[in-house]
Design a protein around this motif. Structure first.
Motif, mmCIF file in Angstrom:
data_model
loop_
_atom_site.group_PDB
_atom_site.id
_atom_site.type_symbol
_atom_site.label_atom_id
_atom_site.label_comp_id
_atom_site.label_asym_id
_atom_site.label_seq_id
_atom_site.Cartn_x
_atom_site.Cartn_y
_atom_site.Cartn_z
ATOM 1 N N THR A 109 63.522 18.713 24.700
ATOM 2 C CA THR A 109 63.088 17.597 23.858
ATOM 3 C C THR A 109 61.865 18.010 23.042
ATOM 4 O O THR A 109 61.219 19.014 23.328
ATOM 5 N N ILE A 110 61.553 17.165 22.058
ATOM 6 C CA ILE A 110 60.332 17.331 21.270
ATOM 7 C C ILE A 110 59.367 16.227 21.686
ATOM 8 O O ILE A 110 59.747 15.063 21.788
ATOM 9 N N ARG A 111 58.139 16.604 21.932
ATOM 10 C CA ARG A 111 57.116 15.637 22.322
ATOM 11 C C ARG A 111 56.016 15.604 21.274
ATOM 12 O O ARG A 111 55.693 16.625 20.646
ATOM 13 N N GLU A 112 55.427 14.439 21.136
ATOM 14 C CA GLU A 112 54.420 14.208 20.094
ATOM 15 C C GLU A 112 53.100 13.851 20.770
ATOM 16 O O GLU A 112 53.035 12.971 21.627
ATOM 17 N N TRP A 113 52.019 14.542 20.350
ATOM 18 C CA TRP A 113 50.718 14.372 20.991
ATOM 19 C C TRP A 113 49.698 13.928 19.960
ATOM 20 O O TRP A 113 49.639 14.479 18.860
ATOM 21 N N ASP A 114 48.876 12.960 20.301
ATOM 22 C CA ASP A 114 47.800 12.473 19.434
ATOM 23 C C ASP A 114 46.602 13.415 19.581
ATOM 24 O O ASP A 114 46.066 13.578 20.673
ATOM 25 N N SER A 115 46.164 14.028 18.482
ATOM 26 C CA SER A 115 45.086 15.020 18.559
ATOM 27 C C SER A 115 43.706 14.392 18.706
ATOM 28 O O SER A 115 42.717 15.113 18.852
ATOM 29 N N SER A 116 43.617 13.065 18.654
ATOM 30 C CA SER A 116 42.313 12.440 18.885
ATOM 31 C C SER A 116 42.119 12.108 20.364
ATOM 32 O O SER A 116 40.998 12.120 20.875
#
Length: 1878
Positions: free
Chosen positions: A215-222
């Motif tokens: 899968t592809i996961r999305e991370w908040d860089s803040s």
């Protein structure tokens, strides 16, 4: 489930394949320009592709294993690749040529590479569980490794470059500079992330998983938290992931044979590209319209992104188009609440922001603002300009608006007609992509720069080149800008420098400005005072003074380290705008006074902002971006009002000159012409709501609130005075009301005609912003002051300067005011002082008034008695004594900013600052405040003015209602108008409301005689003089032939209209007048004269009366030219008459009217002279003066003597002022002419001669300038100025001895002066001794690396060091240096270095000794050129002549420049000769056996090429020239350096076996010792020891020179030093006979001639196969212990002829003689643990001695970087070894090598017992890899044990190749020792 709900576009056929690889394509990268691609493959190669036509541009070879990783730098200049062996190669991005040889830093696969955004660093991630950061300058690893805890699959820099993401067992986020770990991201389901990608703005990081979590996961860089659910769809390893440039699409490549295209907004697959094989890599094309993927099909496939995906609006444009709807904005997404309410009415009230789904990629904040406003979207331009064949990267419009110039990647510059859109000219000349173009403000010049760093200047009218391409930058020229005055051009480059060019010479001025990072944009401020430079570095935006090269400030932002990709100034220079990169795609506004950011950032773009432009009226800003849009912003509220949607990236843009259109270009290869929306054009008029407040002065002070009165508000000024190019700071109106003077930030004053609004004169002379201006009460003088603290006085009539800029203040002159009588001038400054100037001498008498704070305003009272000073308080001083009389304070504010007096002096008004924005009224009798303050303003009150009647006050404030502050205001002289100026760059004229005007001021004055009070008693004569003005008015009409109107208007109707006194006196005149007067023939003229009756019969044709009337008209004329005309007419009317010639009949006029007819002729002539002079017609004035003096009699001349002297002096002042202006304008010939005229008028002052001398110096009239300097000295022998000028003239005439003498006298004059200011001036200058000391120091340093005894090629004499220095001191160069270095500013070491280095440059001779060569004794004390030219003398003479002809004063030959009888000198010469050759300016190689007719190949055959010493003689120098037998150049090659000749270097390389790179740029050192020894192996020397000595410099060693020692000893000492210092055992690889020095060394250098045998190597796959077979066979503890032992072995040590060599030992068990041939015997040898082998040798093998076959240990087998650098000794290596630790799992742990050295000859296996503890799998893997490598064939040494236990090596005629019998028998490899070999 997502695919069931939404149809997915499935694509099976690519657009095209890229086929050329022979195995799996593992990685690919597209260049930033979108034109090329590079791929890496399992076939061990890279391919460079042309994306346009799909062909392979280059096959890039160099790797020895599969290429796993590829990266391209952001500027496309670099390529990096990594392979399965852990080796890295860097390549040239343009050519694909390798920059470095393969570097091994990782022990296994390099899995991923990524360049930092600025290109300064490269990250490499490896399966050895580490990541390394490389410097791209040195290609060395920076600092220690980043330990990642697991195999590294991917590394990616964030768009800002601040962060580095590493995909390993977990996802690691590091600080890219400090390597500090910031966060570790984990998932519950997967132990590893396989691929990474950042969104363009850096807000999100996307990770892709392995087979356990595809899968592809999305991370908040803040927050570093996962956002939303994973993106599902793949079923296996996701090898690669990519995001398009706008952040609207994501592509992923998977092992499931699919490439998926995702929409991030809803995380859904929108397209599926079906491949036939596993897909290993993926990326987008530069324009985002295609996806490129490669894998096991051995090709790259190009897929088209579906049009539906391309048509979707980027995130920032997902906003509502209906402003009437209701919206809720949450987390960067917008929801239509009206629609939601209709669909879910019952749940609407419960609906909250928290229920909104998160959006994967955040929208810019502008989306929230745009939901509440409607803006225009434009997709179709008016027209397109098409002709370029590639990307259009630059555009500029000519100032006249008729033409446009563009620059493109097709290497072309195009000139267009904007009216009809046709191409006027194709401008060819560039050899690279044109990145930048600029047009000068006057349209005369065009400049263009390309990616080769080359600049071309073109003629603005014709488009023809003014200069050919000039290369000054080593990187692409990214930006160009002309200075406002067109004298300079700034170029900014990717090489991190900015250059400033002179547009007169088109040469670079001074040194480059080093900016610390790649430069994006350079822009001059509108005034030319500042140069803004945006860089890709931590310095962000640099602000420089372009004249001094001083960095004023650098602008930084908190969010981005690279705040500016693009720049633009406001037309008035008060604001600077910057556009950000992809990590910060916003516009920022900077205040140029404070250099602080103003307000919030302007958000809206989704990618980097490539260009910003401001429209002419400064109401709009346009910005172009990589997000394919051009945005139009309204400056007043910083909002987007229009978006122009392009199909490609926008790289350039500009407004048309009328501001109605935007022209933009980019990758679409055209310029698009966009029309501004009509509603925007209506706003494109600057608002005229200037913040000027008009208040009535109450008779008694009362507070009148604005809330209870109606205030007229004006939207439009009466008219505007436009000519300044920057902010206006001051304005003053002349007392006559006809003219006005203004000052500006553009460093000029303008003199205006108020009647027609035109500029009469542009007054230049200031070098900075002009802050203050004042006019004297009589209008004769103007004074101005600037920000440098300099004052200039000007003539009020002509605007010519009376003085040069005089600096008395240390900073801003903020205010000026003349005393009412004009004798004094007050200047107030921010240096906290006020100065009082004498306007006669323009000097400051007395001390300054210290005011305690910055002075904002100074104002004299109307009587001149007081001086008011506004600063921290208001000081009231006595204007004559400077004594402070009163201090006015307020309770609320410590500052007053502006002042004004009422005309009667009874009141003083003060205006406050932003903390007290009020007007206060002060009583000047008590100095107390009257009533309450006057409120209404909200910010600084910059100016106050009182009208002439004292009834109104005007105030100018910063609280503008449009975007501009108002800095100055004043009334017109009639009080009906107000003039104001400020940031609008213009003066606006406002009408005072009629009801505010004082009574009767708007009515015409009744000038009839009835207005004269009856009680006023006047005698007849005085009354008539009161009537003169009306009489002269009548006369003016009469003389012009238009008296009828005046007669009708002025004739009295009855006797009642005439006062009684007049009738009485007229009657008396009638009775007493002479008869001829009473019987005048024509009484009509006097009948109708105002105030006179018919009995006054004066005829107009009477010459004397007419002359008098004309003279009076001239006196009362308001214009000097008009006055001169009247005076000229008067002079022509009457002939010359002396006073005695006046007839008695004119006495009546004198009595009656007070006319002075006796001196009329003299008066008229004198007045005419003065009028012409005031009008600036100085030549005519002098002609009039000479005419008058020529025809005057002696009496008149005597009467005019004082006047004549004064007039000539005044003319002299005018000529001098004109000369000053011409000198300042660089019109030197004109200045000389004017100064000469002043001198001819007996105005021969020293300063005039000095100025004329200065002008002559500028025109290089040295002798004439010297005469004027002598005159200055004669007039004032004690002054330094004359000697200063004399020095300059003598220096220019190259009479340096005399110049130095004059300079020393000047210093003595300065030393003797008591004046403090002059003493301060002395500090600027340096003494002769200081310069001499500085020069000697530089000379000593320069000569450190030069031969100590060269030949002077000019004199032909041999010189030692002191003789060299003496020759230098008598040289012209030295004298010129002393003469020109007179100020501390001149004492620049770099400049001295240039002169010294040039003088002491020397040539070296490289030749073959033959016959009798001249020695030191033959040449010493002789002139070389005078010796008998035979044998070696002739060669020496020819060498010296050749060196001299090449421009070198010094030459050196090894024959006669060394004292062979001095052992110390010989030793020093041998050890430093390489350095001497390396620092030579030229090395001349003389080939005595190469005839002039020789062809190519003669050099290779020359005996010179066989000599030992000549190796260093052609490797060391940078410049070499080969000469044939007759001293002509070899092959006729006249190039300045034969090292640049490909043909000669190829021939030399073929002959010597030395590679081309070493031939051209050799670096001495230990690296590659075996190769360097091979170079020398085929050479010979006369003395055998010299073979070793000649190599000292090549290896960088310094050893004793011992002639007569054995050859083997000399070579042995050299080789011992090499091995001891470097640890490199390659020098032990030889075949032949052993040396007596040590048996491991050869007896002769020729033993290195044969190359070492090539041993087979294993591929990574074979190594893995072998490891697999060993994994379950070799015990973990045994393998790991062997590894640890080997890891802790020392490097070889060599000292005192003994070699301590770490080895794996294999005892010989059996030797059997096999056969003999040619005295060589073959032995069959058996050894424990080795396969049987054969040895061929001449030596007999000892039968009874212990024999060992040993494997010399080399640390490279551990696959770790070698810590022993070339320059690092063994001791240094040991001290810097692995850290002491007991953790055996640490690859760097265990014992230090020094512990093992103490146990020489003791088996290391004895220490096994000390290794305990668990061993992890990683250690096991490393150990097994070493065992596999040890199992490969190796070069073995055969050692025989001696009686003392030491060993000797038995030499062999061939390499002894041995191999371990069984890798699994690790115990047999355990015999590890440090052998001591004799």
């Amino acid at each position: 489930m997502a695919e069931v709900v939404q149809p997915i576009i499935r694509v099976t056929a690519p657009l095209r394949p890229f086929k050329d690889h022979e195995n799996t394509v593992l990685e690919l990268a597209v260049f930033p320009d979108g034109h090329r691609m590079v791929t890496g493959s399992m076939d061990k190669t890279l391919r460079l592709w042309d994306l346009k036509d799909g062909v392979t541009l280059k096959k890039m070879e160099g790797h020895q294993a599969a290429v796993k990783a590829v990266a391209v730098s952001r500027d496309g200049q670099l390529i990096a690749s990594g392979d399965e062996n852990g080796q890295l190669i860097a390549w040239n991005g343009d050519t694909g040529e390798p920059l470095i040889q393969p570097i091994k830093v990782h022990s296994t696969w390099i899995r991923s590479l990524d360049f930092s955004p600025d290109g300064s660093a490269l990250a490499s991630g490896s399966w050895d569980k580490t990541a390394e950061l490389w410097s791209t300058k040195t290609w060395k690893v920076q600092g220690s490794s980043i330990i990642c805890g697991g195999e590294v699959n991917c590394v990616r820099y964030s768009p800002s470059g601040e962060l580095l993401a590493i995909a390993s067992t977990n996802l690691i986020i590091c600080n890219s500079r400090t390597k500090e770990r910031i966060a570790t991201l984990k998932t519950a389901t997967s132990p590893c992330a396989f691929s990474l990608a950042w969104t363009p703005n850096g807000a999100r990081l996307l990770t892709a998983g392995t087979i356990t979590d595809p899968t592809i996961r999305e991370w908040d860089s803040s927050t570093w938290k996962q956002v939303g659910d994973p993106w599902t769809g793949h079923s296996d390893y996701i090898h690669g992931i990519a995001v398009n440039r706008t952040g609207t699409l994501v592509a992923s490549a998977c092992k499931d044979n699919h490439t998926r295209l995702w929409r991030p907004s809803d995380r859904r697959t929108i397209a599926l590209f079906k491949d036939t094989h596993e897909v290993c890599c993926v990326t987008f094309s530069a324009d985002g319209t295609r996806v490129l993927g490669g894998g096991r099909n051995m090709m790259v496939k190009e897929w088209a992104v579906p049009e539906t995906a391309l048509l979707e609006a980027p995130p920032e444009e997902q906003v509502s188009e209906a402003s009437s709807r209701r919206f809720l904005v949450h987390s960067s997404c917008t929801v239509n609440l009206d629609f939601y309410a209709q669909a879910h009415d019952s749940d609407f009230k419960a609906f909250t922001a928290s229920s909104l789904p998160p959006l994967s990629i955040p929208l810019p904040s502008i989306a929230m603002a745009e939901t509440s406003q409607a803006f225009t979207r434009v997709t179709t331009p008016i027209r397109a300009f098409k002709d370029h064949k590639e990307t259009v990267h630059a555009v500029a419009v000519f100032p006249d608006g008729h033409r446009m110039v563009t620059g493109s990647y097709d290497n072309m510059v195009h000139l267009w007609d904007l009216k009809n859109g046709v191409l006027l000219k194709k401008m060819e000349g560039h050899r690279g992509w044109v990145w930048a173009v600029a047009v000068s403000r006057d349209g005369r010049f065009i400049a263009s720069g390309d990616d080769n760093g080359e600049l071309i200047a073109w003629h603005g009218d014709t488009g023809e080149p003014l200069i050919q391409a000039v290369k000054v930058h080593c990187g692409k020229i990214r930006s160009l800008d002309f200075s406002p005055d067109g004298t300079m051009l700034a170029t900014g480059s990717g090489d991190r420098t900015t250059e400033l060019w002179s547009t007169e010479t088109w040469k670079v001025q001074g040194n480059p400005i080093n900016c610390g990072g790649m430069i994006y944009c350079v822009r001059f401020s509108p005034s030319g005072e500042h140069l803004a430079i945006s860089t890709h570095s931590d310095k962000d935006i640099l602000i420089y003074n372009p004249h001094t090269r001083e960095c004023i400030t650098n602008l930084k932002t908190a969010s981005s380290p690279t705040a500016g990709c693009s720049l633009a100034w406001m037309p008035d220079g008060t604001r600077l705008f910057s556009g950000g990169p992809v990590s910060d795609p916003n516009i920022r506004e900077w205040d140029t006074l404070t250099w602080k950011q103003v307000g919030d950032t302007w958000t809206g773009h989704a990618h980097c902002i490539n260009v910003i432009a401001v429209n002419p009226h400064a109401t709009f800003i346009a910005s172009g971006s990589d997000d394919n849009t051009v945005r139009l912003w309204r400056l007043s509220d910083r909002r987007t009002i229009a978006i122009f949607k392009d199909t490609h990236e926008v790289y350039c843009g500009v407004f048309s000159t009328d501001g109605k259109r935007i022209l933009s270009g980019g990758t679409n290869m055209m310029i698009k012409d966009w029309a501004l929306p009509e509603d925007a054009l209506l706003e494109d008029i600057p608002k005229e709501q200037a913040a000027i407040m008009l208040r009535s002065i109450p008779s008694t002070s009362t507070t009148t609130a604005e809330a209870v009165q109606v205030i007229p508000r004006f939207a439009g000024a009466r008219r505007a005075f436009k000519e300044h190019t920057n902010t206006i700071f001051a304005v003053a109106v002349f007392p006559d009301g006809h003219r006005m003077v203004t000052t500006s930030m553009d460093q000029t004053l303008l003199l205006w005609n108020l009647k027609n609004g035109i500029v009469l004169k542009k007054m230049e002379g200031h070098q900075s912003t002009v802050r203050a201006v004042a006019i004297s009460g009589d209008g004769q003088l103007i004074a101005s002051g600037d920000e440098n603290g300099s004052l200039i006085a000007w003539l009020g009539g002509t605007g010519e300067p009376l003085t040069e800029a005089i600096q008395v203040h240390t900073t801003w002159i903020q205010s000026l005011d003349f005393s009412p009588d004009g004798t004094a001038l007050a200047s107030g400054s921010w240096d906290k002082t006020t100065e009082l100037w004498c306007t006669k001498t323009w000097q400051v008498p007395g001390n300054p008034i210290n005011c305690g704070g910055e002075v904002n305003c100074v104002r004299y009272s109307p009587s001149g008695e007081f001086l008011a000073i506004a600063g921290s308080d208001i000081l009231i001083c006595n204007a004559r004594t400077s004594v402070c009389i009163a201090t006015l304070k307020t309770a609320t504010s410590p500052w007053a900013y502006s002042l004004a007096w009422t005309p009667d002096g009874t009141r003083n008004f003060s205006g406050g600052t932003n903390s007290d924005p009020n007007v206060r009224e002060w009583d000047t009798s008590t100095w107390k405040q009257i009533g309450d303050h006057w409120s209404g303003h909200t910010d600084y009150i910059y100016a106050i003015a009182v009208n002439p009647a004292g009834t109104l006050v005007a105030s100018a404030c910063k609280d503008n209602h449009d975007p501009y502050e108002v800095y100055c205001a004043t009334f017109s002289t009639d009080g009906k108008h107000i003039f104001s100026g400020g940031r609008t760059m213009m003066i606006k004229e406002w009408d005072v409301p009629e009801d505010a005007l004082p009574e009767n001021t708007h009515k015409e004055e009744d000038t009839s005689l009835k207005e004269v009070p009856e009680e006023q008693t006047l005698n007849q004569a005085s009354f008539l003089r009161l009537s003169d003005l009306r009489y002269l008015t009548w006369c003016q009409h009469a003389l012009s032939g238009d008296a009828s109107k005046e007669q009708a208007a002025s004739k009295p109707t009855s006797s009642e209209d005439v006062p009684h006194e007049q009738t009485t006196n007229d009657h008396t005149l009638s009775e007493d007048a002479p008869e001829e007067q009473a019987t005048s023939k024509d009484p009509a003229l006097f009948d109708h004269a105002p105030g006179n009756q018919a009995n006054h019969d004066i005829r107009a044709q009477d010459s004397r009366s007419k002359a008098y009337l004309l003279t009076q008209l001239g006196i009362n004329a308001l214009d000097h030219n008009e006055a001169a005309a009247h005076f000229t007419a008067a002079v022509k009317t009457i002939p010359f008459l002396s006073e005695s010639a006046i007839h008695s009949k004119y006495v009546a006029f004198t009595v009656l009217f007070g006319w002075d007819l006796k001196s009329l002729w003299q008066t008229a002539n004198q007045k005419r002279c003065h009028a012409l002079l005031r009008a600036g017609r100085i030549t005519e004035a002098l002609e009039s003066y000479r005419y008058m003096m020529d025809i005057s009699d002696e009496t008149t001349k005597a009467n005019c003597l004082d006047w004549s002297t004064g007039f000539k002096q005044e003319c002299g002042v005018f000529y001098s002022a004109g000369g000053d202006a011409a000198l300042a304008a660089s019109s030197y010939d004109k200045a000389i002419e004017l100064y000469s005229a002043a001198i001819d008028l007996d105005f021969a002052r020293g300063i005039i001669f000095a100025k004329r001398s200065k002008a002559k110096l500028r025109t290089m009239l040295w002798e004439e300038a010297l005469l004027d300097a002598q005159k200055v000295i004669e007039l004032n022998t004690s002054s330094y100025l004359g000697y200063h000028l004399k020095h300059a003239a003598l220096h220019g005439a190259q009479r340096y001895d005399e110049a130095i003498e004059a300079f020393q006298i000047m210093l003595s004059r300065l030393d003797k002066t008591p004046d403090a200011q002059t003493q301060e001036l002395r500090q600027r200058y340096v003494s002769l001794s200081e310069v001499e000391v500085a020069v000697r120091k530089v000379a000593d340093v320069e000569l450190e690396n030069a031969p100590p005894r060269p030949i002077n090629t000019v004199t032909g004499r041999l010189c030692d060091r002191e003789a060299q220095i003496s020759a230098f001191k008598t040289s012209t160069e030295y004298m010129e240096l002393l003469s020109s270095t007179i100020e501390h500013a001149d004492l620049v070491i770099e400049r001295i270095k240039d002169v010294v280095e040039t003088y002491f440059r020397y040539a070296m001779l490289s030749h073959r000794w033959s016959g009798k060569e001249p020695l030191l004794q033959d040449v010493q004390d002789n002139v070389v050129y005078e010796l008998d030219p035979v044998g070696g003398i002739a060669k020496l003479q020819a060498f010296c002549e050749t060196a001299r002809d090449a421009g070198h004063v010094w030459a050196w030959s090894d024959t006669c420049c060394i004292d062979k009888n001095n052992n110390l000198e010989v030793q020093e010469s041998v050890n430093t000769m390489f350095v001497w050759y390396g620092h030579s300016a030229l090395t001349i190689v003389y080939l005595s056996d190469v005839s002039p007719s020789s062809k190519a190949g003669a050099l290779a055959r020359s005996a010179w090429n066989k000599r030992g010493w000549t190796v260093q003689e052609f490797l060391a120098p940078k410049i070499v020239l080969f000469y044939q037998e007759d001293w002509t150049l070899y092959l006729g090659d006249c190039s300045p350096n034969h090292k640049d000749s490909v043909a000669i270097m190829q021939e030399l390389g073929y002959a010597t076996g030395i590679d081309a790179r070493a031939l051209v740029a050799f670096r001495p050192g230990m690296r590659g010792a075996r190769e360097k020894l091979q170079w020398a192996s085929m050479r010979i020397t006369t003395l055998q020891e010299d073979m070793a000595y000649s190599l000292f410099g090549i290896f960088g060693v310094h050893l004793p020179v011992i002639y007569a020692e054995k050859k083997q000893n000399a070579l042995g000492r050299l080789l011992q030093e090499i091995v001891a210092r470097s640890g490199d055992i390659s020098a032990l690889d030889w075949v032949g006979k052993s040396s007596e020095f040590n048996s491991c060394l050869p007896a002769d250098i020729s033993s290195y001639k044969a190359l070492p045998s090539t041993l087979p190597s294993l591929s990574e796959g074979q190594i893995e196969t072998s490891i697999t077979s060993l994994r379950h066979v070799v015990a973990v503890d045994v393998a790991s212990k062997l590894y640890n032992i080997l890891d802790n072995l020392s490097v070889p040590r060599f000292a005192n002829c003994r070699l301590q060599l770490p080895c794996l030992v294999f005892p010989v068990t059996e030797i059997r003689r096999s056969r003999a041939r040619d005295q060589k015997v073959t032995f069959e040898v058996k050894a424990n643990g080795l396969i049987d082998l054969s040895i061929i040798t001449e030596d007999k093998l000892p039968a009874r001695q212990t024999l060992l076959l040993v494997y010399p240990w080399n640390r490279y087998l551990l696959e770790q970087p070698n810590s022993a650098d070339d320059a690092q000794s063994v001791e240094d290596y040991l001290m810097a070894g692995a850290p002491d630790t007991d953790d055996p799992s640490d690859s760097g742990s265990g014992w230090r090598a020094s512990r093992l050295i103490d146990r020489v000859r003791q088996p290391v296996g004895a220490f096994f017992g000390s290794f305990t503890g668990p061993v992890d799998s990683e250690s096991h893997l490393r150990a097994l890899r070493v065992i596999v490598r040890l199992g490969q064939p190796f070069r073995a040494f055969l050692l025989a044990q001696q009686r003392g236990g030491e060993y000797k090596r038995i030499a062999s005629d061939h390499d002894i190749i041995a191999q371990v019998q069984d890798m699994t028998s690790v115990r047999k490899m355990m015999d590890v020792r440090i052998m001591e070999i004799l």
